[in-house]
Design a protein around this motif. Structure first.
Motif, PDB file in Angstrom:
ATOM      1  N   LYS A 165       0.647  -1.347  -0.018  1.00 24.07           N
ATOM      2  CA  LYS A 165      -0.009   0.175   0.099  1.00 24.07           C
ATOM      3  C   LYS A 165       0.898   1.136  -0.175  1.00 24.07           C
ATOM      4  O   LYS A 165       0.722   2.179  -0.718  1.00 24.07           O
ATOM      5  CB  LYS A 165      -1.086  -0.074   1.193  1.00 24.07           C
ATOM      6  CG  LYS A 165      -1.754   1.193   1.399  1.00 24.07           C
ATOM      7  CD  LYS A 165      -2.602   1.189   2.522  1.00 24.07           C
ATOM      8  CE  LYS A 165      -3.514   2.217   2.767  1.00 24.07           C
ATOM      9  NZ  LYS A 165      -4.268   2.341   4.108  1.00 24.07           N
ATOM     10  N   ILE A 166       1.932   1.185   0.874  1.00 23.07           N
ATOM     11  CA  ILE A 166       2.868   2.502   0.868  1.00 23.07           C
ATOM     12  C   ILE A 166       3.409   2.459  -0.458  1.00 23.07           C
ATOM     13  O   ILE A 166       3.611   3.787  -1.033  1.00 23.07           O
ATOM     14  CB  ILE A 166       4.065   2.069   1.736  1.00 23.07           C
ATOM     15  CG1 ILE A 166       3.155   2.153   3.097  1.00 23.07           C
ATOM     16  CG2 ILE A 166       5.120   3.250   1.702  1.00 23.07           C
ATOM     17  CD1 ILE A 166       2.482   3.355   3.478  1.00 23.07           C
ATOM     18  N   ALA A 167       3.792   1.453  -1.133  1.00 26.31           N
ATOM     19  CA  ALA A 167       4.524   1.675  -2.443  1.00 26.31           C
ATOM     20  C   ALA A 167       3.514   2.286  -3.422  1.00 26.31           C
ATOM     21  O   ALA A 167       3.924   3.113  -4.319  1.00 26.31           O
ATOM     22  CB  ALA A 167       4.760   0.327  -2.863  1.00 26.31           C
ATOM     23  N   ALA A 168       2.234   1.867  -3.268  1.00 27.39           N
ATOM     24  CA  ALA A 168       1.127   2.433  -4.470  1.00 27.39           C
ATOM     25  C   ALA A 168       1.131   3.998  -4.158  1.00 27.39           C
ATOM     26  O   ALA A 168       0.736   4.906  -4.867  1.00 27.39           O
ATOM     27  CB  ALA A 168      -0.089   1.797  -4.136  1.00 27.39           C
ATOM     28  N   ARG A 169       1.060   4.342  -2.819  1.00 30.19           N
ATOM     29  CA  ARG A 169       0.860   5.757  -2.487  1.00 30.19           C
ATOM     30  C   ARG A 169       2.081   6.532  -2.887  1.00 30.19           C
ATOM     31  O   ARG A 169       1.845   7.821  -3.229  1.00 30.19           O
ATOM     32  CB  ARG A 169       0.730   5.995  -1.199  1.00 30.19           C
ATOM     33  CG  ARG A 169      -0.484   5.408  -0.284  1.00 30.19           C
ATOM     34  CD  ARG A 169      -1.022   5.891   0.920  1.00 30.19           C
ATOM     35  NE  ARG A 169      -2.290   5.495   1.541  1.00 30.19           N
ATOM     36  CZ  ARG A 169      -3.302   6.125   1.319  1.00 30.19           C
ATOM     37  NH1 ARG A 169      -3.277   6.895   0.462  1.00 30.19           N
ATOM     38  NH2 ARG A 169      -4.261   5.437   1.945  1.00 30.19           N
ATOM     39  N   ARG A 170       3.354   5.900  -2.939  1.00 27.90           N
ATOM     40  CA  ARG A 170       4.538   6.870  -3.285  1.00 27.90           C
ATOM     41  C   ARG A 170       4.663   6.876  -4.858  1.00 27.90           C
ATOM     42  O   ARG A 170       5.325   7.747  -5.376  1.00 27.90           O
ATOM     43  CB  ARG A 170       5.819   5.956  -2.937  1.00 27.90           C
ATOM     44  CG  ARG A 170       5.939   6.088  -1.386  1.00 27.90           C
ATOM     45  CD  ARG A 170       7.150   5.383  -0.850  1.00 27.90           C
ATOM     46  NE  ARG A 170       8.452   5.744  -1.712  1.00 27.90           N
ATOM     47  CZ  ARG A 170       9.245   6.684  -1.305  1.00 27.90           C
ATOM     48  NH1 ARG A 170       8.984   7.359  -0.365  1.00 27.90           N
ATOM     49  NH2 ARG A 170      10.413   6.780  -2.023  1.00 27.90           N
ATOM     50  N   ALA A 171       3.957   6.130  -5.707  1.00 30.15           N
ATOM     51  CA  ALA A 171       3.856   6.179  -7.013  1.00 30.15           C
ATOM     52  C   ALA A 171       3.029   7.447  -7.651  1.00 30.15           C
ATOM     53  O   ALA A 171       2.176   7.893  -7.024  1.00 30.15           O
ATOM     54  CB  ALA A 171       3.365   4.922  -7.709  1.00 30.15           C
ATOM     55  N   ASP A 172       3.484   7.882  -8.817  1.00 28.50           N
ATOM     56  CA  ASP A 172       2.896   8.877  -9.412  1.00 28.50           C
ATOM     57  C   ASP A 172       1.295   8.563  -9.841  1.00 28.50           C
ATOM     58  O   ASP A 172       0.522   9.440  -9.800  1.00 28.50           O
ATOM     59  CB  ASP A 172       3.585   9.592 -10.659  1.00 28.50           C
ATOM     60  CG  ASP A 172       5.041  10.116 -10.152  1.00 28.50           C
ATOM     61  OD1 ASP A 172       5.159  10.816  -9.448  1.00 28.50           O
ATOM     62  OD2 ASP A 172       5.875   9.663 -10.665  1.00 28.50           O
ATOM     63  N   ARG A 173       1.377   7.246 -10.330  1.00 32.08           N
ATOM     64  CA  ARG A 173      -0.027   6.830 -10.956  1.00 32.08           C
ATOM     65  C   ARG A 173       0.008   5.262 -10.691  1.00 32.08           C
ATOM     66  O   ARG A 173       1.003   4.903 -10.597  1.00 32.08           O
ATOM     67  CB  ARG A 173       0.055   6.864 -12.435  1.00 32.08           C
ATOM     68  CG  ARG A 173      -0.019   8.397 -12.808  1.00 32.08           C
ATOM     69  CD  ARG A 173      -1.237   9.398 -12.355  1.00 32.08           C
ATOM     70  NE  ARG A 173      -2.374   8.862 -13.264  1.00 32.08           N
ATOM     71  CZ  ARG A 173      -2.644   9.238 -14.434  1.00 32.08           C
ATOM     72  NH1 ARG A 173      -1.971  10.100 -15.252  1.00 32.08           N
ATOM     73  NH2 ARG A 173      -3.666   8.855 -15.284  1.00 32.08           N
ATOM     74  N   VAL A 174      -1.164   4.951 -10.406  1.00 32.45           N
ATOM     75  CA  VAL A 174      -1.372   3.451 -10.212  1.00 32.45           C
ATOM     76  C   VAL A 174      -2.652   2.879 -11.261  1.00 32.45           C
ATOM     77  O   VAL A 174      -3.551   3.568 -11.395  1.00 32.45           O
ATOM     78  CB  VAL A 174      -1.612   3.139  -8.784  1.00 32.45           C
ATOM     79  CG1 VAL A 174      -2.137   1.850  -8.317  1.00 32.45           C
ATOM     80  CG2 VAL A 174      -0.964   3.952  -7.862  1.00 32.45           C
ATOM     81  N   TYR A 175      -2.313   1.663 -11.494  1.00 33.87           N
ATOM     82  CA  TYR A 175      -3.417   0.943 -12.656  1.00 33.87           C
ATOM     83  C   TYR A 175      -3.443  -0.496 -12.242  1.00 33.87           C
ATOM     84  O   TYR A 175      -2.692  -1.059 -11.691  1.00 33.87           O
ATOM     85  CB  TYR A 175      -3.216   1.547 -13.801  1.00 33.87           C
ATOM     86  CG  TYR A 175      -2.305   0.624 -14.586  1.00 33.87           C
ATOM     87  CD1 TYR A 175      -2.404  -0.508 -15.238  1.00 33.87           C
ATOM     88  CD2 TYR A 175      -0.814   1.040 -14.804  1.00 33.87           C
ATOM     89  CE1 TYR A 175      -1.588  -1.290 -15.720  1.00 33.87           C
ATOM     90  CE2 TYR A 175      -0.023   0.656 -15.634  1.00 33.87           C
ATOM     91  CZ  TYR A 175       0.010  -0.797 -16.074  1.00 33.87           C
ATOM     92  OH  TYR A 175       0.767  -1.471 -16.746  1.00 33.87           O
ATOM     93  N   ALA A 176      -4.443  -1.168 -12.863  1.00 34.13           N
ATOM     94  CA  ALA A 176      -4.410  -2.575 -12.510  1.00 34.13           C
ATOM     95  C   ALA A 176      -5.174  -2.975 -13.961  1.00 34.13           C
ATOM     96  O   ALA A 176      -5.763  -2.416 -14.754  1.00 34.13           O
ATOM     97  CB  ALA A 176      -5.399  -2.814 -11.268  1.00 34.13           C
TER      98      ALA A 176
END
Length: 392
Positions: A165-176
């Motif tokens: 979850k922390i890694a996702a928050r640190r990214a500029d964009r998230v997708y699945a």
């Protein structure tokens, strides 16, 4: 564009790979064919250095858990004292540390326009933000869902899910890759997660001949055999199936995730175990030939992304028996390209297997609708969506 992929899995010189490796093999190939410059950074336990795989520079980043006697001794003590609370999260941090260093070193030589990391293994956790370069995280899975489906509990698993979850928050964009997974991330984490479909095509032509004999008539279950993949649900369903159709046969191609899953499945098979042919992990051309000869592919995942097994089966003209609320229902059209049953329901799955096996259900309109699985997932479309971040 110059694009870097940060991962803990990638294809090697052969065409066998897990779901993540297969996806990366396809998207990097499609990007290169579209004229983009692609590089891959992948963790390695035994070697380092750069090799060219299918025309793509692959930087193998050796992950050293402990590089001195004191650190090895400390790690040994921590693993035994805290077990999964230490070993799982420590592996995530270790992957992230070494991959960040490798990417940073390469960025002293070239500028990347886009860096895509995977959630798997905590690979993108420590990537720094950089002006003029986007860091996009692809959610190939959501570990808390995967752990729950596999019955894995404890502080270590919770810590790995938290780091993800922390890694996702640190990214500029998230997708699945699926709406199911994107919705889970958006609603549970409050992190806006888009949907971006992967490119779909077969990695090889089905082999003309097989190195082994197959049953005269069979269904196939392939990939990784695990509770989250519905393997144990399938094993339970087969008890009912064999009561009504003693001639029912299956071929399982792949490997068990762990010995406990294997033992549980074998216990359900009982005296009917000889009716299951375990073919092991196969090269893609051999696997495709086996899939193509099957009556149906049985892929009843309890939770999944947009599984390659389902896509490959449909592209090979083979109907899929899958599940609702697992992402598979985004690919399979009930009654047309396969059957969908309630998630984790062995009785419903047995009924579907018998319906197809006995000929009560036929898929006469399969060819008319099967191509719809490729909508938005043609290589060119997938490349354009990734390059321009055109999320659903």
């Amino acid at each position: 564009m110059r694009i870097a992929f940060i991962t803990n899995e990638f294809i090697r010189e052969t065409c066998t790979a897990g779901g993540l490796g297969s996806y990366l093999g396809r998207i990097t190939r499609a990007l290169c064919e579209a004229g983009h410059a692609v590089e891959v950074f992948v963790t390695s336990n035994n070697q380092s250095g750069t090799a060219v795989v299918n025309g793509i520079p692959v930087h193998r980043v050796r992950v050293i858990a402990a590089d001195s006697f004191v650190r090895k001794a400390l790690n040994w003590v921590l693993v035994r004292l805290f077990k999964q609370l230490w070993s799982g999260p420590a592996a995530y941090l270790n992957n992230a540390w070494h991959l960040r260093r490798a990417l940073h070193a390469r960025e002293q030589q070239v500028d990347f326009d886009l860096v895509q990391s995977t959630n798997c293994g905590g690979c993108g956790l420590l990537i720094r933000r950089k002006k003029g370069r986007l860091h996009v995280m692809r959610m190939s899975s959501k570990r808390d869902l995967w752990f729950a489906a596999d019955g894995k509990q404890g502080a270590g698993f919770a810590a790995m899910s938290f780091l993800e979850k922390i890694a996702a928050r640190r990214a500029d964009r998230v997708y699945a890759p699926s709406r199911f997974l994107a919705r889970e991330c958006t609603e549970q984490w409050r992190i806006h997660t888009g949907v971006l479909r992967p490119p779909v095509f077969l990695d090889a032509a089905p082999a003309d001949a097989l190195p082994f004999a197959l049953p005269g008539r069979f269904m196939i279950h392939f990939g990784s055999f695990a509770p989250r993949k519905g393997s144990t649900v399938l094993a339970r369903a087969l008890e009912t199936v064999w009561e009504q159709a003693p001639d029912f046969a299956m071929v399982w191609c792949g490997s068990f995730a762990d010995s406990a899953t294997r033992q549980e499945c074998l216990r359900y098979f009982g005296a009917h175990a000889p009716k299951i042919m375990f073919a092991g992990t196969l090269e893609k051309d051999i696997l495709y030939a086996v899939v193509q000869k099957s009556v149906a592919a049985v892929l009843p995942s309890r939770v999944d992304n947009l599984p390659n097994t389902v896509i490959e089966s449909l592209l090979l003209g083979v109907p899929v028996i899958g599940t609702y609320n697992s992402s598979i229902d985004e690919l399979v059209q009930h009654g047309i390209t396969g059957l969908l049953v309630e998630n984790n329901d062995a009785s419903a799955l047995a009924e579907a297997l018998l319906s197809v096996w006995n000929g009560a259900t036929k898929f006469s309109a399969f060819e008319t609708y099967a191509d719809s699985v490729c909508t938005g997932m043609e290589p060119r479309s997938a490349v354009e969506s990734l390059v321009h971040l055109r999320f659903e």
